[in-house]
Design a protein around this motif. Sequence first.
Motif, mmCIF file in Angstrom:
data_model
loop_
_atom_site.group_PDB
_atom_site.id
_atom_site.type_symbol
_atom_site.label_atom_id
_atom_site.label_comp_id
_atom_site.label_asym_id
_atom_site.label_seq_id
_atom_site.Cartn_x
_atom_site.Cartn_y
_atom_site.Cartn_z
ATOM 1 N N TRP A 108 42.830 41.271 21.617
ATOM 2 C CA TRP A 108 42.834 41.073 22.796
ATOM 3 C C TRP A 108 44.109 41.080 23.870
ATOM 4 O O TRP A 108 43.872 40.822 24.975
ATOM 5 N N PHE A 109 44.994 41.649 23.096
ATOM 6 C CA PHE A 109 46.307 41.445 23.824
ATOM 7 C C PHE A 109 46.406 42.379 24.877
ATOM 8 O O PHE A 109 47.041 42.260 25.843
ATOM 9 N N ARG A 110 45.491 43.765 24.751
ATOM 10 C CA ARG A 110 45.538 44.725 25.777
ATOM 11 C C ARG A 110 44.860 44.045 26.833
ATOM 12 O O ARG A 110 45.349 44.477 28.118
ATOM 13 N N ILE A 111 43.817 43.156 26.632
ATOM 14 C CA ILE A 111 43.127 42.443 27.974
ATOM 15 C C ILE A 111 44.158 41.721 28.687
ATOM 16 O O ILE A 111 43.851 41.673 29.721
ATOM 17 N N VAL A 112 44.778 40.711 27.632
ATOM 18 C CA VAL A 112 45.877 39.942 28.410
ATOM 19 C C VAL A 112 46.933 40.460 29.194
ATOM 20 O O VAL A 112 47.139 40.450 30.273
ATOM 21 N N GLU A 113 47.227 41.735 28.481
ATOM 22 C CA GLU A 113 48.312 42.466 29.302
ATOM 23 C C GLU A 113 47.765 43.124 30.669
ATOM 24 O O GLU A 113 48.527 42.960 31.526
ATOM 25 N N THR A 114 46.589 43.566 30.566
ATOM 26 C CA THR A 114 45.916 44.112 31.788
ATOM 27 C C THR A 114 45.738 42.975 33.068
ATOM 28 O O THR A 114 46.234 43.158 34.173
ATOM 29 N N LEU A 115 45.406 41.757 32.397
ATOM 30 C CA LEU A 115 45.366 40.758 33.398
ATOM 31 C C LEU A 115 46.640 40.344 33.936
ATOM 32 O O LEU A 115 47.049 39.919 35.189
ATOM 33 N N ALA A 116 47.963 40.339 33.133
ATOM 34 C CA ALA A 116 49.051 39.965 33.378
ATOM 35 C C ALA A 116 49.658 40.944 34.459
ATOM 36 O O ALA A 116 50.286 40.559 35.504
ATOM 37 N N ARG A 117 49.519 42.354 34.279
ATOM 38 C CA ARG A 117 49.770 43.346 35.182
ATOM 39 C C ARG A 117 49.217 42.835 36.497
ATOM 40 O O ARG A 117 49.928 42.707 37.508
ATOM 41 N N ASP A 118 48.031 42.772 36.447
ATOM 42 C CA ASP A 118 47.182 42.524 37.798
ATOM 43 C C ASP A 118 47.618 41.004 38.509
ATOM 44 O O ASP A 118 48.072 41.252 39.744
ATOM 45 N N VAL A 119 47.740 40.088 37.807
ATOM 46 C CA VAL A 119 48.517 38.806 38.563
ATOM 47 C C VAL A 119 49.919 38.768 38.853
ATOM 48 O O VAL A 119 50.236 38.445 39.824
ATOM 49 N N GLU A 120 50.809 39.500 37.992
ATOM 50 C CA GLU A 120 52.033 39.682 38.298
ATOM 51 C C GLU A 120 52.001 40.462 39.617
ATOM 52 O O GLU A 120 52.858 39.965 40.500
ATOM 53 N N SER A 121 51.225 41.192 40.019
ATOM 54 C CA SER A 121 51.652 41.961 41.209
ATOM 55 C C SER A 121 51.114 41.072 42.429
ATOM 56 O O SER A 121 51.650 41.077 43.492
ATOM 57 N N GLU A 122 50.159 40.457 42.250
ATOM 58 C CA GLU A 122 49.721 39.180 43.148
ATOM 59 C C GLU A 122 51.037 38.292 43.267
ATOM 60 O O GLU A 122 51.132 37.898 44.513
ATOM 61 N N LEU A 123 51.452 37.729 42.349
ATOM 62 C CA LEU A 123 52.460 36.867 42.400
ATOM 63 C C LEU A 123 53.781 37.395 43.096
ATOM 64 O O LEU A 123 54.634 36.844 43.795
ATOM 65 N N ARG A 124 54.186 38.672 42.549
ATOM 66 C CA ARG A 124 55.312 39.326 43.351
ATOM 67 C C ARG A 124 55.071 39.429 44.838
ATOM 68 O O ARG A 124 56.012 39.111 45.644
#
Length: 173
Positions: free
Chosen positions: A45-61
């Motif tokens: 599931w790490f690929r799913i978690v990494e995709t989530l992290a990328r999308d949320v990181e964009s929002e947070l930035r």
Amino acid sequence: MTKMAKHPQPHAWMLSYPLFFRAALYPTSYPNNISHFGIQCGVGWFRIVETLARDVESELRALWREQFHRPDQIAALEYALETGRATSPVLPICTTISQVDGELKVEFEHGPMCPADVAESIRTYIDNAVASARYICESCGRSGRFRESYLRRVYCDDCLVPEAPLEQAVTPA
């Protein structure tokens, strides 16, 4: 002399998402599940978690950049920190990533500077990740399905261990 608790080492790709994973990267500042135990799901599931992290990181930035243009928000935050009234993180923070009963579980604390639309976007990203994990093998990352008899997990056929018949398992040798 007391021994310091050892925190799990973050995965190398977590460094690419320092706002999303800041609890894991700075465990003494953010004591919660992810800072103490790390990501608690299979590597599939790490690929799913990494995709989530990328999308949320964009929002947070984007949210963080926006706050630089709001001195009233920064002043209010600094006052809350100075008086000890700030008890939650400034920006949303991921507190848990785990597997519970075969489902990906992701928890966030939104914090005082998170507008409703950003919170909703983060919730949507999380919901999409949870939905994706329902069909991805938690062990290897290939297509899988929920397995009730395998500790309520999502596995592909190749990652299953053959089950011995019950009478064979309880019969003394």
